[in-house]
Design an enzyme around this catalytic site. Sequence first.
Site, PDB file in Angstrom:
ATOM      1  N   HIS A 149     -11.041  24.261 -32.551  1.00 26.05           N
ATOM      2  CA  HIS A 149     -10.507  25.277 -33.454  1.00 26.05           C
ATOM      3  C   HIS A 149     -10.296  26.604 -32.726  1.00 26.05           C
ATOM      4  O   HIS A 149     -11.103  26.992 -31.874  1.00 26.05           O
ATOM      5  CB  HIS A 149     -11.476  25.529 -34.608  1.00 26.05           C
TER       6      HIS A 149
ATOM      7  N   ASN B 279     -16.578  23.442 -26.050  1.00 30.46           N
ATOM      8  CA  ASN B 279     -16.401  23.606 -27.497  1.00 30.46           C
ATOM      9  C   ASN B 279     -17.741  23.705 -28.217  1.00 30.46           C
ATOM     10  O   ASN B 279     -17.936  24.558 -29.088  1.00 30.46           O
ATOM     11  CB  ASN B 279     -15.577  22.432 -28.045  1.00 30.46           C
TER      12      ASN B 279
END
Length: 266
Positions: free
Chosen positions: A122, A153
């Site tokens: 994201h 991440n």
Amino acid sequence: MLQKKNMSFWGIVRFCSLVVFVFGIFSAFGFYKSLETTASKSQKYPFDYLPTSTTNQIIKHNYFTLSYNEKYEQAEWVAYELKKAYVKNSNFNRPYFIEDPKVKTGSADWRNYKKSGYDKGHLCPAGDMEFAINAYNDTFFTSNISPQTHDFNGGVWNRLEQKVRYWATKYDGVYVITAGVLQPNLKTIGQEEVLVPNYFYKILLDNSNGQYKMIAFLIPNSKSDKPLYEFVVSVDSIEKMTGIDFFPKLDDKTENSLEKNSDYKA
């Protein structure tokens, strides 16, 4: 006669239960709508804070805006205000990633990431949009993701996202601009050749009654246990790498002063 009275009594009970159930649904709906309305009214950062776009494909969703780069099949920047009221933990069910219907050239299919060895990382975190289900779901458009190594991440990038939420609470909201650094001749994944950035950046702006503070982070797309302050850079340096003017509507004196700064404590 007694049987009829009992039937009438249980009918009234069932009717009252139905009324309470319906009222509960509308109350919950009204709560989230009220939260969204309250949040939207307290706009601390107008759209004038948006960066320039090198692609002229700016996509506006309700709670974040992005500039989509079709060549590299991802956003060159995602910008949004993270308000104090947005920092919630709602435990929504994660939806599937889907293509962004607002991207005219078509955002990348999520299948490009399948078996690629990279996470669907994201840019605007789902965790920043847990104050309302529609805001949360919008973060799962593929225009809002970029290939990230798993250790990045779930590691240093996640630490930075949590720090941003802390700052949003502490400073009554911050403005965030973030994405990967898109450069030619890098590795790609999938049939649509989604670019894998070597670096990701995150720029934060705080405006407290006209008193501005700004900080920028530039982090390699790999595992790191280094403290966050070691990744602080000037906004100027990221502008040179990306060709993006991040705060074109700030007055020149303020912009120049802030964008040269790379002091974590300041």
